[in-house]
Design an enzyme around this catalytic site. Sequence first.
Site, PDB file in Angstrom:
ATOM      1  N   ASP A  82       0.840  -1.198   0.000  1.00 39.91           N
ATOM      2  CA  ASP A  82       0.000   0.000   0.000  1.00 39.91           C
ATOM      3  C   ASP A  82       0.885   1.261   0.000  1.00 39.91           C
ATOM      4  O   ASP A  82       1.950   1.281   0.642  1.00 39.91           O
ATOM      5  CB  ASP A  82      -0.849  -0.051   1.289  1.00 39.91           C
ATOM      6  CG  ASP A  82      -2.064   0.860   1.244  1.00 39.91           C
ATOM      7  OD1 ASP A  82      -2.457   1.281   0.143  1.00 39.91           O
ATOM      8  OD2 ASP A  82      -2.627   1.124   2.335  1.00 39.91           O
ATOM      9  N   HIS A 180      -8.163   9.013   4.826  1.00 37.00           N
ATOM     10  CA  HIS A 180      -7.462   8.023   5.648  1.00 37.00           C
ATOM     11  C   HIS A 180      -7.709   8.304   7.127  1.00 37.00           C
ATOM     12  O   HIS A 180      -7.906   9.446   7.511  1.00 37.00           O
ATOM     13  CB  HIS A 180      -5.960   8.087   5.368  1.00 37.00           C
ATOM     14  CG  HIS A 180      -5.580   7.602   4.004  1.00 37.00           C
ATOM     15  ND1 HIS A 180      -4.759   8.304   3.172  1.00 37.00           N
ATOM     16  CD2 HIS A 180      -5.918   6.464   3.345  1.00 37.00           C
ATOM     17  CE1 HIS A 180      -4.595   7.612   2.045  1.00 37.00           C
ATOM     18  NE2 HIS A 180      -5.295   6.504   2.119  1.00 37.00           N
ATOM     19  N   GLY A 181      -7.649   7.279   7.952  1.00 35.12           N
ATOM     20  CA  GLY A 181      -7.860   7.457   9.396  1.00 35.12           C
ATOM     21  C   GLY A 181      -9.341   7.515   9.697  1.00 35.12           C
ATOM     22  O   GLY A 181     -10.159   6.949   8.976  1.00 35.12           O
ATOM     23  N   HIS A 208      -9.859   4.346  -1.357  1.00 33.09           N
ATOM     24  CA  HIS A 208      -9.026   4.403  -0.147  1.00 33.09           C
ATOM     25  C   HIS A 208      -9.861   5.003   0.977  1.00 33.09           C
ATOM     26  O   HIS A 208     -10.878   5.644   0.734  1.00 33.09           O
ATOM     27  CB  HIS A 208      -7.782   5.258  -0.404  1.00 33.09           C
ATOM     28  CG  HIS A 208      -6.735   4.506  -1.162  1.00 33.09           C
ATOM     29  ND1 HIS A 208      -5.530   4.165  -0.616  1.00 33.09           N
ATOM     30  CD2 HIS A 208      -6.742   3.996  -2.417  1.00 33.09           C
ATOM     31  CE1 HIS A 208      -4.835   3.480  -1.514  1.00 33.09           C
ATOM     32  NE2 HIS A 208      -5.541   3.368  -2.615  1.00 33.09           N
ATOM     33  N   GLY A 209      -9.401   4.811   2.219  1.00 31.68           N
ATOM     34  CA  GLY A 209     -10.095   5.420   3.355  1.00 31.68           C
ATOM     35  C   GLY A 209     -11.478   4.832   3.592  1.00 31.68           C
ATOM     36  O   GLY A 209     -12.438   5.554   3.836  1.00 31.68           O
ATOM     37  N   ASN A 230     -10.198  -0.244   0.471  1.00 27.79           N
ATOM     38  CA  ASN A 230      -9.148  -0.400   1.486  1.00 27.79           C
ATOM     39  C   ASN A 230      -9.691  -0.174   2.892  1.00 27.79           C
ATOM     40  O   ASN A 230     -10.346   0.834   3.159  1.00 27.79           O
ATOM     41  CB  ASN A 230      -8.038   0.617   1.237  1.00 27.79           C
ATOM     42  CG  ASN A 230      -7.247   0.317  -0.018  1.00 27.79           C
ATOM     43  OD1 ASN A 230      -7.523  -0.654  -0.727  1.00 27.79           O
ATOM     44  ND2 ASN A 230      -6.260   1.135  -0.294  1.00 27.79           N
TER      45      ASN A 230
HETATM   46 ZN   LIG Z   1      -4.816   4.739   1.086  1.00 25.51          ZN
END
Ligand SMILES: [Zn+2]
Length: 284
Positions: A82, A180-181, A208-209, A230
């Site tokens: 990643d 993200h997070g 993503h995220g 993801n």
């Molecule tokens: Zn990512």
Amino acid sequence: MSYVNMKEMLDKASKEGYAVGAFNIVNFLTAQAVVDAAQELKSPLILQTSTSTVKQIGIQEMAEMLIPIAKRATVPVAIHLDHCTDVEFVKKCVDAGWSSVMIDASKQPLEENIRQTKEIVDYTKGKNVTVEGELGAIVGVEDEIVVKDGEEAFASVEQSREYLSATNIDAFAPAIGTAHGLYKGEPRVDFNRFQEIKAISPCPVVIHGGTGLAPEVFKKLIVLGATKINISTAIKIAYCGGMKDYTTAHPEENNPLKLDKYVIEQVKKVAKEHMMLFGSVNRV
Ligand SMILES: [Zn+2]
């Protein structure tokens, strides 16, 4: 079955209208937990390694740990690197046996992003390795990559077209408003942008995220064509939270096997919930 290239997995998902979860694992326990979850639900799986996890454990050590797990699995498993910003590190992971890698040069100007991405695409030719690339800036913290609120840059359709035709990647991660997070407020997912980019992308499009998105957001993205999602933070929370819960409930106990058994169950549960949401159950 067992150890496969991510591309075949995503092509099948795209044809059948579901998404494959890419779960960021941090050690043997979390890897085995998500594989167990995938086997029990007969779901394909992407075992995803963050670059910092690979650096901490070691490239060879990680490959020697994960590849046998993937080969033993009764479901198709891909191993994916990643967000790696270091071209040479990506090449080392390819050489060590990863079946899929992400080169993340999204912080670079478009031309340089294309150059670095192409270098990896060229390097993997004939090696049966899938390449994911990113365009735009996904807000939040992922590994050493920090994008502050207000500094996120959505991928434009025009730049996506240019990036995709110049690089010929196998999977595309455009910034469309996911983060993200943990989300601080309501996620601002730009579905229209996603749809427009998906329409011009010759390869699967990645989200993503994923941690913290509502089930209806996942469903909508999958209907619009997302095939890889993801999940990193949710796995970390299940792992660390599981440890905290168990040690708090059993302060006098010093039995690592019992602790691990409990934590494995927590990680498995989170992985399974996402596999069910993504529609990847009974697809093998
Ligand atoms: Zn990512």
